[in-house]
Scaffold this active site. Structure first.
Site, mmCIF file in Angstrom:
data_model
loop_
_atom_site.group_PDB
_atom_site.id
_atom_site.type_symbol
_atom_site.label_atom_id
_atom_site.label_comp_id
_atom_site.label_asym_id
_atom_site.label_seq_id
_atom_site.Cartn_x
_atom_site.Cartn_y
_atom_site.Cartn_z
ATOM 1 N N ASP A 295 -3.697 -2.073 9.992
ATOM 2 C CA ASP A 295 -2.465 -1.962 9.223
ATOM 3 C C ASP A 295 -1.375 -2.730 9.989
ATOM 4 O O ASP A 295 -1.564 -3.131 11.146
ATOM 5 C CB ASP A 295 -2.088 -0.495 8.983
ATOM 6 C CG ASP A 295 -1.206 -0.371 7.741
ATOM 7 O OD1 ASP A 295 -0.563 -1.368 7.360
ATOM 8 O OD2 ASP A 295 -1.143 0.722 7.144
HETATM 9 C C1 BGC Z 1 1.212 -0.458 4.827
HETATM 10 C C2 BGC Z 1 -0.040 -0.976 4.146
HETATM 11 C C3 BGC Z 1 0.206 -2.349 3.606
HETATM 12 C C4 BGC Z 1 0.629 -3.231 4.740
HETATM 13 C C5 BGC Z 1 0.736 -4.682 4.387
HETATM 14 C C6 BGC Z 1 1.808 -1.461 5.791
HETATM 15 O O1 BGC Z 1 3.045 -1.074 6.236
HETATM 16 O O2 BGC Z 1 0.918 0.756 5.481
HETATM 17 O O3 BGC Z 1 -0.417 -0.083 3.134
HETATM 18 O O4 BGC Z 1 -0.925 -2.830 2.946
HETATM 19 O O5 BGC Z 1 1.856 -2.753 5.245
HETATM 20 O O6 BGC Z 1 1.885 -5.050 3.785
#
Ligand code: BGC
Length: 746
Positions: A295
């Site tokens: 993430d």
């Molecule tokens: C989120 C994810 C997301 C990622 C990419 C993160 O802050 O937890 O769900 O896909 O950002 O943008």
């Protein structure tokens, strides 16, 4: 399940190994790096600072957006050329994407294409209802169709990978990200995730309009303590495997090409460096052969967690645990070379990660067709009329009619809804006109003006209406007399749900409730229409307002869909996939809880709160219709197990449902079970299956469910999977409260 052609698989494997053998260490590390574009020239401060200023109200959203628009994007072109980037997240626009892809393919030494990812969570430009809402349609084919549509739009815009579906079981309404998944039940999240993977990827992910899915957030992110985002998750191994892991497993086995580990720890170990999850379970037990991506910034955050000593240690831990790609923390690109040289990470571990990345790129057909949709004009690929039709259907099927009582001295048999088109409506509350609020959370490419607000829909459908933004006392004294019914449009702004939007209180704001009180004081019927991204506290509305329509955040067709339901052009059919607690203090509050030794009741020494009811105000599976249904003839029979060579039985259930009202309708039939005596106590109800049936007035249908051995069993205290012989109680019907009951011995 994605059918894998073994011949194609072997060819891909050969290509991966061939490419790998020709790569330098730097090029290998480059493939494990995902970048976001940095914005330059826009802010006299960092992006984060500007974002925080907006969150604190020191900068308006409009000012912030303007700064972003004026920014130049640093797309790190030299790094692409040098083979130092494998993927991008957050670069939008087909032309811009084409440009960087061309650099990768034509100017880098090995010509390895970039993998372009984006959070296409519930639509790219044609925004559909937030997942929590759409799950309430209980319709896998709809879930698949909306994903297919998102994939087509995203692919036309140069995107080949979405960070969806989120299949995190969410049992706590305080957690802002409950909006992004299919609610509190693991079967719901499994079915939802499986349908989404099919819709995004199709049977052939290399098709020009298919995109890769990313199953997230692995695992149990929704179990955050106190509903506070990013917080620790403490679960027994049994509960992890029974209530949380199955939805990821189902989505992975549906063929998802990528998986995103979660931000949180489980029993103290961050998922981002959890080899038990990423290697033993995901790859070992489930046979996953795709790619894992952290993430955002999560690898660097291993230091803040207290799991890694520094960024180098974080990169070591994550890579050795099985994390293939680093989303934006830059730990891999900065630290991996030294880690390999010192032997702290083996070349074999890096090669595995790079192979996983390359394999996904080959499976997506990026080497053959890196520019995929480049011949199409992206603008004409968006918001096509047929896409709006699907978005409206999805919105219609996501709206839950929570309450519909008769009003005052009207014929007691006639509920307030549906409304006649002859009535003069007074639409109150600013959310009725705020197009920008309609997409809800995680709609990164949404444009407010693509959305139809309730006021827009009233205009275009020539509804006899008055709009009052706040329905102040003055406005009401000027307009109340000419109106027949008030529609109070209230709820939560879109920013209140989604990531980093946990709430300690689930109330509707005081100004909105005061408005409802003023409307009730007029003595005319009031209908509450709710736009919100999570279950909220509805105690006051339930007690005082005769009709409540849960419209969630519905996307581009929000206003039209709300009118479809209010005027009865569409008969509501959605049901809740997350319970609405009495208040935040009773969270987590979900239907599949165990009983305790002192089930909540009136007596003093029972498991309850003495100052608030334990029962949800509206529970999982609740949702009304403009027609009525009657259930009969529930039967449950033991049937042979579904595991070859295993004598343990499953259960066949059947029930008949009849439309006893005067309107056609779609009814969601639910089937639950309970194992009343078990070594490890089982939940009071567990969803075993659901099916939506269409019924004309007077028509009956028989619905069949098969409860598998896997569903009936559980992990005992020694972690053996067992199905207890004995009684199983079966419940089936239209809602938890009204189920018919049977029981069967297995
Ligand atoms: C989120 C994810 C997301 C990622 C990419 C993160 O802050 O937890 O769900 O896909 O950002 O943008």
């Amino acid at each position: 399940m994605l059918e894998v052609n073994p011949e194609k698989r072997t060819q891909i494997e050969e290509k991966v190994q061939d490419l790998l053998s020709r790569m330098t260490l730097e090029e290998k590390i480059g493939q494990t790096r995902q970048c976001g574009p940095s914005l330059v020239g826009a802010f006299g401060m960092s992006f984060e600072e500007a974002l925080n200023m907006m969150m604190d109200g020191k900068l308006s959203k409009a000012e912030f957006d303007k700064m972003i628009e004026s920014a130049e994007m640093d797309l790190k072109e030299d790094d692409i050329r040098a083979g130092r980037i494998g993927s991008f997240n957050g670069v939008t626009g087909a032309e811009r994407i084409h440009h960087i892809q061309q650099i990768a393919v034509e100017e880098s030494r090995l010509g390895i294409p970039l993998l372009i990812g984006c959070d296409v969570i519930h639509g790219h430009r044609t925004i559909t209802p937030i997942p929590l809402a759409e799950s309430g349609a209980f319709e896998p084919s709809l879930w698949e169709r909306t994903a297919r549509m998102s994939a087509k739009e995203a692919a036309a815009d140069g995107i080949k990978w979405t960070f969806a579906p989120m299949v995190d079981v969410s049992k706590d309404a305080r957690w802002g990200r409950i909006s992004e998944g299919a609610g509190e039940d693991v079967l719901m999240n499994s079915c939802y995730g499986e349908a989404k993977v099919r819709g995004y990827q199709t049977q052939d992910p290399s098709a020009p309009d298919a995109i890769a899915a990313c199953v997230k957030h692995f695992a149990a992110y929704g179990g955050a303590e106190g509903g506070r985002d990013y917080n620790r998750v403490e679960l027994s191994e049994q509960r992890l495997r029974e209530d949380y892991l199955p939805s990821y497993e189902v989505a992975v086995k549906a063929g998802a090409l990528t998986v995103m580990p979660a931000f949180n720890t489980i029993s103290g170990v961050p998922c981002s460096c959890n080899s038990y999850l990423l290697t033993a379970i995901l790859r070992g037990e489930w046979g996953f052969e795709g790619m894992t991506i952290s993430d955002a910034n999560a690898i660097a955050e291993l230091v803040a967690h207290g799991a890694a000593a520094d960024r180098k240690d974080a990169a070591r831990l994550a890579m050795n645990a099985g994390m293939d790609m680093d989303m934006t923390s830059e730990c891999y690109i900065e630290e991996m070379k030294e880690l390999i040289e010192s032997g702290a990470v083996s070349m074999a571990a890096l090669d595995r990660a790079v192979s996983d990345v390359l394999r996904v790129k080959f499976e997506l057909g990026l080497f053959e067709n890196p520019y995929y949709m480049d011949e199409q004009d992206p603008e004409t690929a968006f918001l096509k009329p047929e896409y709006r039709t699907i978005a409206r259907e999805a919105a219609d099927k996501s709206i839950v009619l929570l309450k519909n009582d008769p009003f005052g001295d009207r014929d007691a048999a006639a509920p307030v809804l549906p409304l006649s088109r002859d009535l003069h409506l007074c639409i109150c509350g600013k959310l009725a006109a705020q197009r920008d609020e309609m997409p809800g959370t995680w709609a990164v490419n949404a444009k407010g003006n693509d959305c139809v607000s309730i006021v827009d829909a009233c205009e275009s459908q020539k509804v006899n209406y008055t709009f009052l933004e706040t329905a102040s006392a003055d406005e009401l004294s000027a307009h109340a007399a000419e109106c027949d019914v008030f529609v109070a449009v209230i709820g939560e702004p879109r920013e209140w749900s989604g990531e980093a939007s946990s709430r300690s209180d689930l109330k509707i704001s005081a100004d909105q409730l005061d408005m409802v009180r003023r409307l009730l004081d007029t003595g005319k019927p009031v209908v509450a229409v709710l736009f919100n991204g999570r279950p909220i506290e509805l105690t006051f509305l339930k007690e005082n307002v005769p009709a409540i329509v849960e419209a969630w955040h519905l996307g581009v067709e929000a206003g039209n869909a709300v009118l479809d339901i209010l005027f009865g052009d569409v008969n509501p059919s959605a049901k809740l996939t997350a319970s609405f607690p009495y208040n935040a203090g009773t969270c987590p509050c979900y239907y599949d809880h165990p009983n305790t030794g002192r089930p909540g009741g009136r007596a003093k020494f029972t498991s309850k709160y003495f100052d608030a009811p334990l029962e949800p105000v509206y529970t999982f599976g609740h949702g009304l219709s403009y027609t009525t249904y009657e259930y009969s003839d529930l039967t449950a029979e033991v049937c042979p197990g579904n595991v070859p060579g295993d004598a343990a039985p499953g259960i066949d259930v059947q029930i008949t449902v009849k439309n006893t009202g005067s309107r056609a309708g779609d009814e969601v039939v639910l089937c639950f079970f309970r194992d009343p005596v078990a070594e490890r106590v089982r939940p009071v109800r567990k969803l075993a299956g659901f099916e939506k049936v269409s019924l004309e007035p007077g028509q009956s249908k028989t619905v069949r469910f098969h409860i598998t051995r896997r569903q009936l069993g559980y992990f005992n205290s020694r972690m053996n999977f067992v199905v207890d012989p004995g009684e199983i109680d079966i419940y089936a019907g239209g809602s938890l409260e009204s189920c018919l009951e049977a029981s069967v011995r297995i």
